[in-house]
Scaffold this motif. Structure first.
Motif, PDB file in Angstrom:
ATOM      1  N   ALA A 162       0.874  -1.179   0.000  1.00 27.09           N
ATOM      2  CA  ALA A 162       0.000   0.000   0.000  1.00 27.09           C
ATOM      3  C   ALA A 162       0.902   1.217   0.000  1.00 27.09           C
ATOM      4  O   ALA A 162       1.825   1.312   0.810  1.00 27.09           O
ATOM      5  N   THR A 163       0.652   2.144  -0.914  1.00 31.21           N
ATOM      6  CA  THR A 163       1.464   3.358  -0.962  1.00 31.21           C
ATOM      7  C   THR A 163       0.590   4.597  -0.847  1.00 31.21           C
ATOM      8  O   THR A 163      -0.500   4.664  -1.427  1.00 31.21           O
ATOM      9  N   PHE A 164       1.092   5.560  -0.087  1.00 30.51           N
ATOM     10  CA  PHE A 164       0.407   6.833   0.100  1.00 30.51           C
ATOM     11  C   PHE A 164       1.150   7.959  -0.602  1.00 30.51           C
ATOM     12  O   PHE A 164       0.890   9.135  -0.328  1.00 30.51           O
ATOM     13  N   MET A 165       2.065   7.601  -1.519  1.00 30.58           N
ATOM     14  CA  MET A 165       2.710   8.620  -2.343  1.00 30.58           C
ATOM     15  C   MET A 165       1.642   9.453  -3.041  1.00 30.58           C
ATOM     16  O   MET A 165       0.600   8.938  -3.457  1.00 30.58           O
ATOM     17  N   ALA A 166       1.917  10.736  -3.203  1.00 30.37           N
ATOM     18  CA  ALA A 166       0.945  11.605  -3.864  1.00 30.37           C
ATOM     19  C   ALA A 166       0.786  11.241  -5.339  1.00 30.37           C
ATOM     20  O   ALA A 166      -0.308  11.357  -5.894  1.00 30.37           O
ATOM     21  N   LYS A 167       1.852  10.793  -5.983  1.00 33.10           N
ATOM     22  CA  LYS A 167       1.805  10.462  -7.412  1.00 33.10           C
ATOM     23  C   LYS A 167       2.715   9.263  -7.672  1.00 33.10           C
ATOM     24  O   LYS A 167       3.832   9.390  -8.144  1.00 33.10           O
ATOM     25  N   PRO A 168       2.250   8.048  -7.371  1.00 37.86           N
ATOM     26  CA  PRO A 168       3.127   6.890  -7.494  1.00 37.86           C
ATOM     27  C   PRO A 168       3.286   6.370  -8.915  1.00 37.86           C
ATOM     28  O   PRO A 168       4.302   5.758  -9.238  1.00 37.86           O
ATOM     29  N   ILE A 169       2.286   6.587  -9.798  1.00 37.90           N
ATOM     30  CA  ILE A 169       2.297   6.011 -11.136  1.00 37.90           C
ATOM     31  C   ILE A 169       2.065   7.118 -12.153  1.00 37.90           C
ATOM     32  O   ILE A 169       1.084   7.866 -12.064  1.00 37.90           O
ATOM     33  N   ALA A 170       2.954   7.225 -13.122  1.00 40.88           N
ATOM     34  CA  ALA A 170       2.808   8.235 -14.170  1.00 40.88           C
ATOM     35  C   ALA A 170       1.514   8.007 -14.940  1.00 40.88           C
ATOM     36  O   ALA A 170       1.081   6.875 -15.157  1.00 40.88           O
ATOM     37  N   ASN A 171       0.878   9.098 -15.349  1.00 38.37           N
ATOM     38  CA  ASN A 171      -0.355   9.063 -16.146  1.00 38.37           C
ATOM     39  C   ASN A 171      -1.544   8.452 -15.410  1.00 38.37           C
ATOM     40  O   ASN A 171      -2.525   8.050 -16.039  1.00 38.37           O
ATOM     41  N   GLU A 172      -1.435   8.357 -14.096  1.00 42.34           N
ATOM     42  CA  GLU A 172      -2.565   7.953 -13.270  1.00 42.34           C
ATOM     43  C   GLU A 172      -2.861   9.085 -12.278  1.00 42.34           C
ATOM     44  O   GLU A 172      -1.982   9.891 -11.969  1.00 42.34           O
ATOM     45  N   PRO A 173      -4.098   9.181 -11.776  1.00 40.18           N
ATOM     46  CA  PRO A 173      -4.404  10.236 -10.809  1.00 40.18           C
ATOM     47  C   PRO A 173      -3.546  10.110  -9.557  1.00 40.18           C
ATOM     48  O   PRO A 173      -3.102   9.011  -9.194  1.00 40.18           O
ATOM     49  N   GLY A 174      -3.318  11.228  -8.894  1.00 36.71           N
ATOM     50  CA  GLY A 174      -2.602  11.208  -7.632  1.00 36.71           C
ATOM     51  C   GLY A 174      -3.538  10.862  -6.484  1.00 36.71           C
ATOM     52  O   GLY A 174      -4.758  10.726  -6.653  1.00 36.71           O
ATOM     53  N   SER A 175      -2.954  10.691  -5.304  1.00 36.95           N
ATOM     54  CA  SER A 175      -3.730  10.346  -4.105  1.00 36.95           C
ATOM     55  C   SER A 175      -3.796  11.552  -3.172  1.00 36.95           C
ATOM     56  O   SER A 175      -2.765  12.096  -2.781  1.00 36.95           O
ATOM     57  N   ALA A 176      -5.015  11.925  -2.825  1.00 37.35           N
ATOM     58  CA  ALA A 176      -5.254  13.106  -1.996  1.00 37.35           C
ATOM     59  C   ALA A 176      -5.737  12.708  -0.610  1.00 37.35           C
ATOM     60  O   ALA A 176      -6.179  11.588  -0.387  1.00 37.35           O
ATOM     61  N   MET A 177      -5.637  13.658   0.324  1.00 41.23           N
ATOM     62  CA  MET A 177      -6.354  13.561   1.589  1.00 41.23           C
ATOM     63  C   MET A 177      -7.256  14.793   1.675  1.00 41.23           C
ATOM     64  O   MET A 177      -6.902  15.807   2.271  1.00 41.23           O
ATOM     65  N   HIS A 178      -8.407  14.713   1.015  1.00 41.38           N
ATOM     66  CA  HIS A 178      -9.361  15.816   1.078  1.00 41.38           C
ATOM     67  C   HIS A 178      -9.831  15.980   2.519  1.00 41.38           C
ATOM     68  O   HIS A 178     -10.066  15.000   3.223  1.00 41.38           O
ATOM     69  N   ILE A 179      -9.990  17.234   2.947  1.00 35.78           N
ATOM     70  CA  ILE A 179     -10.408  17.520   4.317  1.00 35.78           C
ATOM     71  C   ILE A 179     -11.675  18.362   4.284  1.00 35.78           C
ATOM     72  O   ILE A 179     -11.682  19.466   3.720  1.00 35.78           O
ATOM     73  N   HIS A 180     -12.744  17.850   4.882  1.00 33.88           N
ATOM     74  CA  HIS A 180     -13.985  18.603   5.035  1.00 33.88           C
ATOM     75  C   HIS A 180     -13.961  19.324   6.380  1.00 33.88           C
ATOM     76  O   HIS A 180     -13.630  18.722   7.403  1.00 33.88           O
ATOM     77  N   HIS A 181     -14.326  20.604   6.357  1.00 32.13           N
ATOM     78  CA  HIS A 181     -14.298  21.419   7.574  1.00 32.13           C
ATOM     79  C   HIS A 181     -15.668  22.008   7.877  1.00 32.13           C
ATOM     80  O   HIS A 181     -16.351  22.488   6.965  1.00 32.13           O
ATOM     81  N   SER A 182     -16.018  22.004   9.126  1.00 34.45           N
ATOM     82  CA  SER A 182     -17.102  22.845   9.630  1.00 34.45           C
ATOM     83  C   SER A 182     -16.670  23.342  11.004  1.00 34.45           C
ATOM     84  O   SER A 182     -15.709  22.834  11.586  1.00 34.45           O
ATOM     85  N   VAL A 183     -17.378  24.339  11.510  1.00 40.60           N
ATOM     86  CA  VAL A 183     -17.031  24.922  12.800  1.00 40.60           C
ATOM     87  C   VAL A 183     -18.323  25.110  13.594  1.00 40.60           C
ATOM     88  O   VAL A 183     -19.294  25.683  13.085  1.00 40.60           O
ATOM     89  N   LEU A 184     -18.316  24.606  14.830  1.00 39.33           N
ATOM     90  CA  LEU A 184     -19.488  24.723  15.687  1.00 39.33           C
ATOM     91  C   LEU A 184     -19.271  25.808  16.736  1.00 39.33           C
ATOM     92  O   LEU A 184     -18.144  26.033  17.194  1.00 39.33           O
ATOM     93  N   ASP A 185     -20.352  26.473  17.108  1.00 37.17           N
ATOM     94  CA  ASP A 185     -20.340  27.372  18.252  1.00 37.17           C
ATOM     95  C   ASP A 185     -20.398  26.511  19.515  1.00 37.17           C
ATOM     96  O   ASP A 185     -21.328  25.716  19.682  1.00 37.17           O
ATOM     97  N   ILE A 186     -19.408  26.609  20.383  1.00 40.08           N
ATOM     98  CA  ILE A 186     -19.339  25.741  21.556  1.00 40.08           C
ATOM     99  C   ILE A 186     -20.567  25.918  22.448  1.00 40.08           C
ATOM    100  O   ILE A 186     -21.114  24.942  22.974  1.00 40.08           O
ATOM    101  N   GLU A 187     -21.026  27.140  22.591  1.00 39.00           N
ATOM    102  CA  GLU A 187     -22.139  27.414  23.512  1.00 39.00           C
ATOM    103  C   GLU A 187     -23.464  26.846  23.002  1.00 39.00           C
ATOM    104  O   GLU A 187     -24.239  26.257  23.759  1.00 39.00           O
ATOM    105  N   THR A 188     -23.709  26.979  21.693  1.00 37.53           N
ATOM    106  CA  THR A 188     -25.004  26.553  21.143  1.00 37.53           C
ATOM    107  C   THR A 188     -24.952  25.199  20.439  1.00 37.53           C
ATOM    108  O   THR A 188     -25.987  24.560  20.246  1.00 37.53           O
ATOM    109  N   GLY A 189     -23.739  24.780  20.041  1.00 41.41           N
ATOM    110  CA  GLY A 189     -23.611  23.543  19.277  1.00 41.41           C
ATOM    111  C   GLY A 189     -24.003  23.690  17.823  1.00 41.41           C
ATOM    112  O   GLY A 189     -24.029  22.708  17.081  1.00 41.41           O
ATOM    113  N   LYS A 190     -24.314  24.924  17.379  1.00 39.73           N
ATOM    114  CA  LYS A 190     -24.751  25.163  16.006  1.00 39.73           C
ATOM    115  C   LYS A 190     -23.565  25.384  15.073  1.00 39.73           C
ATOM    116  O   LYS A 190     -22.520  25.911  15.467  1.00 39.73           O
ATOM    117  N   ASN A 191     -23.738  25.001  13.816  1.00 34.60           N
ATOM    118  CA  ASN A 191     -22.747  25.219  12.779  1.00 34.60           C
ATOM    119  C   ASN A 191     -22.698  26.711  12.455  1.00 34.60           C
ATOM    120  O   ASN A 191     -23.700  27.296  12.026  1.00 34.60           O
TER     121      ASN A 191
END
Length: 452
Positions: free
Chosen positions: A246-275
Motif C-alpha cells: 500500500a502506498t500513500f505517495m501523492a503520485k506513485p504512477i505516471a499518467n494515473e491520478p494522484g492520491s489526496a487527503m481531502h479535508i472537510h471542515h465545519s465549525v461549531l459554536d461551543i455554547e449553542t452547538g450550532k454550525n
C-alpha cells in the motif's frame, strides 16, 4: 498506572478480553508521520508514567538524514518526556502476539509541550479555535494505491495483481467489480479497523489502477488525525499479508491520478452547538465566506505542509482529479476549494489540495490555521467559480522550493502553527529538498547525456 487498561477505549478492552497482553508500543509521530517510539513489555508499561526519546526525531528527514535545526543548544539530542494518552490505546491486530499501541504527547523537562511535535501543533490550533468559542470539526478522505511489490527503486511502480489474475485496471472509478478485485485486502482492512475501534464511512474504487478511497466519519480534529496516523500503518500491514504494497505517495504512477487527503471542515459554536457556517434560517453566514477566504488567501503558504515532498507537486496537473488553482465552487470537483451538497446543519468546506503523503496532524493543523485566519481577519473570498476550473490559470506552486519560499515568508501562518515549529520544519524540508537535487534522474540521463 496499575489500572491503566480500564482507561483504554472499549475497543481495546474488548480486544484483550480473555487474553494476556504481551506488549505495548509507545509511539509518537515525527514530521513525516512515521511512528517513532519503543515497544515495552506490558508489565513494564503498567509501571511507567512516561518514557524518553531524543528531540532529534523531529530533525530527521524522510531519508534518515538530519536537518541542522537543533537551535541555540546545538545538536545534543535532549530527552523529551513522552506521556501516554490512554484515549488512543488501540490494538495492533497484525502482530503475532497480543499488542496495544498508545500515542504519546511530548513535553520538555519543564513540562512545556514540545513545539515541533505534530500532535502538539494541531492541539495548539484547536485551542486557538476554542479560545474564540469555536469547535472545529473535520472529516478526512484517504486515497491510496495497492501496488505490486517493488524492491527496486529504479523500477516503475505497477498496479497489484487482482484476484482475477489480471493487474488492477485504471479508469474504473466507483466500480464494485474493481473493489472486489482487492477483496482479501479490504477484508483485512475492515477486520483491523474493527479491532482498533475505527468506523469506516465507506470504501470506493478511485480512478487509478489499484487506487482506493476510505472515508472517515466527521469529528474532533485530533481524534481524526490519530485515526489517519493509525490507518496508514493498518492499511500497509493488510497489504503485506497479500503480497502487495500500500502506498500513500501523492503520485506513485505516471499518467494515473494522484492520491489526496481531502479535508472537510465545519465549525461549531461551543455554547449553542450550532454550525457557524449556517444562519438561523439556514442561509450561508459571513463566517462561512470568511473561512473560504482564509483558505484562498493563506493556502499558498501552507502548501509546503500539505504537499511535503518533491513527488507531491506531480499531482497538481490538469484533468487528473487534482486542483491546479484555489478557486472555490459549489459541488464542483475541479476547484481547489469545494462546497459539497448538504443541508444547513452539515454545511462544510472541502480542501482538495492536500496529498495523502502528508502528516495528518500537520496537514489538518495547517488547513484549520488558514480557515482560522480567514475568520479572525474577516477575509472575503473571490467570486464563486462556475464551470471547469482546469480552464483557469494555475496558482499553486509547482515545485517544493517555491512552496517553501512561500511558507518561509508567512508570519501570520507561523504565529498560528508556532514559530519554533515553522523554523524547524523549514530547515528539515530544505535539507530534504537539497538532498533530492543531488540525484540525477533517468530522464536527465536519457535526454541530456548526448543531446546538449
Amino acid at each position: 498506572m496499575t489500572d491503566w487498561i480500564t482507561q483504554a477505549p472499549p475497543a481495546a478492552q474488548t480486544y484483550l478480553e480473555g487474553r494476556r497482553l504481551d506488549e505495548v508500543e509507545c509511539i509518537i509521530s515525527d514530521l513525516p508521520g512515521i511512528a517513532r517510539g519503543k515497544a515495552v513489555p506490558a508489565s513494564k508499561f503498567a509501571k511507567q508514567e512516561y518514557f524518553h526519546l531524543p528531540d532529534s526525531i523531529f530533525y530527521q528527514t524522510i531519508t534518515g538524514d538530519w536537518g541542522e535545526a537543533a537551535g541555540a543548544d546545538g545538536f545534543i539530542e535532549k530527552d523529551m518526556i513522552l506521556r501516554p494518552d490512554m484515549s488512543t490505546a488501540s490494538a495492533a491486530p497484525w502482530t503475532g502476539d497480543w499488542t496495544l499501541q498508545v500515542i504519546h504527547d511530548a513535553f520538555d523537562r519543564k513540562g512545556n509541550a514540545v513545539a515541533c511535535s505534530p500532535r502538539n501543533v494541531l492541539r495548539r490550533v484547536v485551542e486557538l479555535y476554542r479560545a474564540k468559542g469555536w469547535k472545529p470539526v473535520v472529516a478526512p478522505e484517504m486515497e491510496f494505491y495497492l501496488v505490486a511489490r517493488n524492491i527496486d527503486p529504479a523500477k516503475e511502480i505497477e498496479p497489484m495483481m487482482g484476484r482475477s489474475g489480471r493487474p488492477a485496471a485504471a479508469r474504473q472509478a466507483y466500480s464494485m467489480t474493481a473493489v472486489d478485485e482487492f477483496g482479501p485486502v479490504i477484508d483485512d482492512i475492515y477486520d483491523f479497523a474493527e479491532a482498533q475501534g475505527f468506523e469506516i464511512d465507506g470504501i470506493t474504487q478511485e480512478g487509478g489502477a489499484g487506487q482506493l478511497e476510505i472515508n472517515l466519519r466527521h469529528g474532533d480534529p485530533i481524534k481524526l488525525a490519530d485515526e489517519v496516523f493509525y490507518f496508514k500503518r493498518l492499511i500497509r500491514e493488510a497489504a503485506l499479508r497479500h503480497d502487495c504494497f500500500a502506498t500513500f505517495m501523492a503520485k506513485p504512477i505516471a499518467n494515473e491520478p494522484g492520491s489526496a487527503m481531502h479535508i472537510h471542515h465545519s465549525v461549531l459554536d461551543i455554547e449553542t452547538g450550532k454550525n457557524i457556517f449556517s444562519g438561523p434560517q439556514g442561509g450561508e453566514t459571513d463566517a462561512f465566506f470568511h473561512f473560504i477566504g482564509g483558505l484562498q488567501h493563506h493556502l499558498p503558504a501552507a502548501i509546503a505542509v500539505m504537499a511535503p515532498y518533491v513527488n507531491s507537486y506531480r499531482r497538481y496537473t490538469r484533468d487528473h482529479a487534482a486542483p491546479i488553482n484555489l478557486e472555490w465552487g459549489r459541488d464542483n470537483r475541479t476547484t481547489g476549494i469545494r462546497i459539497p451538497l448538504s443541508g444547513p446543519e452539515a454545511r462544510r468546506v472541502e480542501n482538495r489540495l492536500a496529498g495523502m503523503d502528508c502528516n495528518p496532524y500537520l496537514c489538518i493543523a495547517a488547513s484549520l490555521a488558514c480557515g482560522y485566519l480567514g475568520l479572525v481577519n474577516e477575509e472575503r473570498p473571490d467570486k464563486q467559480f462556475r464551470g471547469d476550473a482546469y480552464e483557469g490559470e494555475p496558482d499553486i506552486p509547482r515545485v517544493m522550493g517555491e512552496a517553501l519560499d512561500l511558507f518561509e515568508n508567512a508570519p501570520e501562518l507561523h504565529a498560528i502553527l508556532g514559530s519554533e515549529f515553522a523554523r524547524v520544519y523549514s530547515i528539515v524540508k530544505r535539507a530534504e529538498y537539497d538532498e533530492f537535487l543531488q540525484v540525477i534522474s533517468p530522464w536527465e540521463r536519457e535526454h541530456l547525456l548526448l543531446n546538449v
